[in-house]
Write a protein that holds these residues in place. Structure first.
Motif, PDB file in Angstrom:
ATOM      1  N   SER A  57     -18.560  11.911  53.192  1.00  0.00           N
ATOM      2  CA  SER A  57     -17.234  12.408  53.366  1.00  0.00           C
ATOM      3  C   SER A  57     -15.967  12.322  52.180  1.00  0.00           C
ATOM      4  N   LEU A  58     -16.567  11.072  51.321  1.00  0.00           N
ATOM      5  CA  LEU A  58     -15.661  10.803  50.468  1.00  0.00           C
ATOM      6  C   LEU A  58     -15.955  10.985  48.858  1.00  0.00           C
ATOM      7  N   ARG A  59     -15.496  12.389  48.870  1.00  0.00           N
ATOM      8  CA  ARG A  59     -15.930  13.042  47.647  1.00  0.00           C
ATOM      9  C   ARG A  59     -14.985  12.893  46.611  1.00  0.00           C
ATOM     10  N   ARG A  60     -13.674  12.747  47.041  1.00  0.00           N
ATOM     11  CA  ARG A  60     -12.601  12.690  46.211  1.00  0.00           C
ATOM     12  C   ARG A  60     -11.413  11.746  46.918  1.00  0.00           C
ATOM     13  N   VAL A  61     -10.957  10.687  46.192  1.00  0.00           N
ATOM     14  CA  VAL A  61      -9.964   9.765  46.933  1.00  0.00           C
ATOM     15  C   VAL A  61      -8.739   9.471  46.053  1.00  0.00           C
ATOM     16  N   ASN A  91     -16.445  11.726  43.305  1.00  0.00           N
ATOM     17  CA  ASN A  91     -17.967  11.408  43.205  1.00  0.00           C
ATOM     18  C   ASN A  91     -18.689  12.233  42.292  1.00  0.00           C
ATOM     19  N   PRO A  92     -20.071  11.754  41.881  1.00  0.00           N
ATOM     20  CA  PRO A  92     -20.588  10.502  42.156  1.00  0.00           C
ATOM     21  C   PRO A  92     -20.036   9.024  41.487  1.00  0.00           C
ATOM     22  N   LYS A 223      -6.259  11.253  54.828  1.00  0.00           N
ATOM     23  CA  LYS A 223      -5.807  12.306  55.187  1.00  0.00           C
ATOM     24  C   LYS A 223      -6.778  13.599  54.462  1.00  0.00           C
ATOM     25  N   THR A 224      -6.936  14.623  54.923  1.00  0.00           N
ATOM     26  CA  THR A 224      -8.136  15.575  54.411  1.00  0.00           C
ATOM     27  C   THR A 224      -7.370  17.122  54.371  1.00  0.00           C
ATOM     28  N   GLY A 225      -8.065  17.762  53.675  1.00  0.00           N
ATOM     29  CA  GLY A 225      -7.626  19.152  53.568  1.00  0.00           C
ATOM     30  C   GLY A 225      -8.150  20.113  54.772  1.00  0.00           C
ATOM     31  N   PRO A 232     -18.795  13.617  58.360  1.00  0.00           N
ATOM     32  CA  PRO A 232     -18.020  12.448  59.255  1.00  0.00           C
ATOM     33  C   PRO A 232     -16.505  12.363  58.796  1.00  0.00           C
ATOM     34  N   GLU A 233     -15.829  11.740  59.678  1.00  0.00           N
ATOM     35  CA  GLU A 233     -14.335  11.685  59.281  1.00  0.00           C
ATOM     36  C   GLU A 233     -14.357  10.354  58.290  1.00  0.00           C
ATOM     37  N   PRO A 234     -13.558  10.939  57.016  1.00  0.00           N
ATOM     38  CA  PRO A 234     -13.428   9.846  55.938  1.00  0.00           C
ATOM     39  C   PRO A 234     -12.612   8.512  56.382  1.00  0.00           C
ATOM     40  N   VAL A 235     -13.306   7.512  56.353  1.00  0.00           N
ATOM     41  CA  VAL A 235     -12.475   6.041  56.311  1.00  0.00           C
ATOM     42  C   VAL A 235     -13.022   5.329  55.464  1.00  0.00           C
TER      43      VAL A 235
END
Length: 293
Positions: A57-61, A91-92, A223-225, A232-235
């Motif tokens: 779920s960490l595609r953009r941070v 990502n990637p 925080k997500t859109g 999964p929840e991004p952490v």
């Protein structure tokens, strides 16, 4: 009376420093707090597949970033500096870390093919190299202890190939955590058995020994859109403490305002040619070219 005087002096010293005892720059141990678990050791592939799930779920941070440096000079005096900026990941393998202080600082990043560092101090120097040649780079030739490609794994942002299995023992247990050494990455990881996220990442030297130890802490939700409900929840960990072995120094990266909303991330942030025109370095050092004897 002597004992009472000593205690009074200690209390006075603590009061004069804000009631906080002076912390060592490098702790006696860089292991996370030990945990107890009765779970049997997983196979390497099972563990890495769990780890990979945490990266999905960490595609953009995007995050605000702060770097604190603490060290001792040649006279043994404690010194410190800090700078603020931003951290970005797409990502990637696109990554950027900008830190500034009073108009000076650095910009480190990469686009998957090349990695770079703009050192914007008194002498404005840009260092650039290709990831395919990274194994041949002497770590001393890069001004930061953690290169942009390493930071992808230190922060747990990218997956690892679970099909490429290391030699036995595939997985070991240290202080209750799982210890693995993914083949070909030049690093060693301690992974939390509950979350499957790294809690310490060691960067290895040419002979496979730990050269840099990165200790991670304070895992936080991003925080997500509205369109990111699946998966999964991004952490991510908000704090990374970096220690170069043999040096009395510590670099701490702190992230806040972590979000997967990428509205503030632009393609230009990962384009070396554009960054070069904006930063205007006085010198460009090609890390793929061996220095002249």
């Amino acid at each position: 009376m002597r004992c009472g005087a000593v205690i009074a002096c200690v209390l006075l010293a603590m009061w004069c420093t804000g009631c906080k005892p002076v912390q060592p720059i490098v702790p006696e141990t860089l292991l996370p707090k030990p945990i107890e678990t009765a779970e049997p050791l997983p196979t390497y592939s099972e563990l890495i597949e769990r780890y990979n799930e945490t990266t999905r779920s960490l595609r953009r941070v995007w995050a605000e970033a702060r770097v604190d440096l603490v060290w001792r000079d040649e006279k043994g005096k404690r010194k410190s500096e800090h700078g603020d900026g931003r951290f970005m990941f797409v990502n990637p393998d696109k990554i950027a870390l900008e830190i500034q202080e009073f108009g000076r600082g650095f910009w480190a990043g990469g686009d998957g093919e090349r990695y770079w560092l703009f050192d914007l101090q008194d002498e404005r120097v840009a260092y650039v190299g290709r990831f395919e040649n990274l194994d041949e780079l002497d770590p001393q030739d890069f001004p930061l202890p953690v290169k942009p490609g390493d930071l992808l794994y230190v922060l747990g942002l990218v997956p690892i190939d679970s099909a490429i299995v290391p030699e036995a023992p595939e997985v070991e247990r240290v202080a209750g955590y799982y210890l693995v050494e993914p083949p070909g990455l030049g690093l060693r990881m301690l992974i939390d058995p509950v979350t499957a996220r790294p809690v310490r990442v060691d960067l290895l030297n040419a002979v496979g020994e730990s050269a840099v130890k990165c200790v991670l802490s304070k895992p936080s939700k991003l925080k997500t859109g509205r369109d990111e409900a699946d998966g999964p929840e991004p952490v991510m960990h908000r704090v990374v403490e970096v220690y170069v072995l043999g040096q009395e120094a510590r670099m701490t990266l702190k992230l806040k305002g972590l979000t997967t909303r990428g509205t503030r991330i632009k393609d230009a942030h990962f384009d070396f040619e554009i960054l070069k025109r904006v930063m205007k370095p006085d010198e460009i050092v090609d890390l793929d070219v061996p220095p002249r004897p």
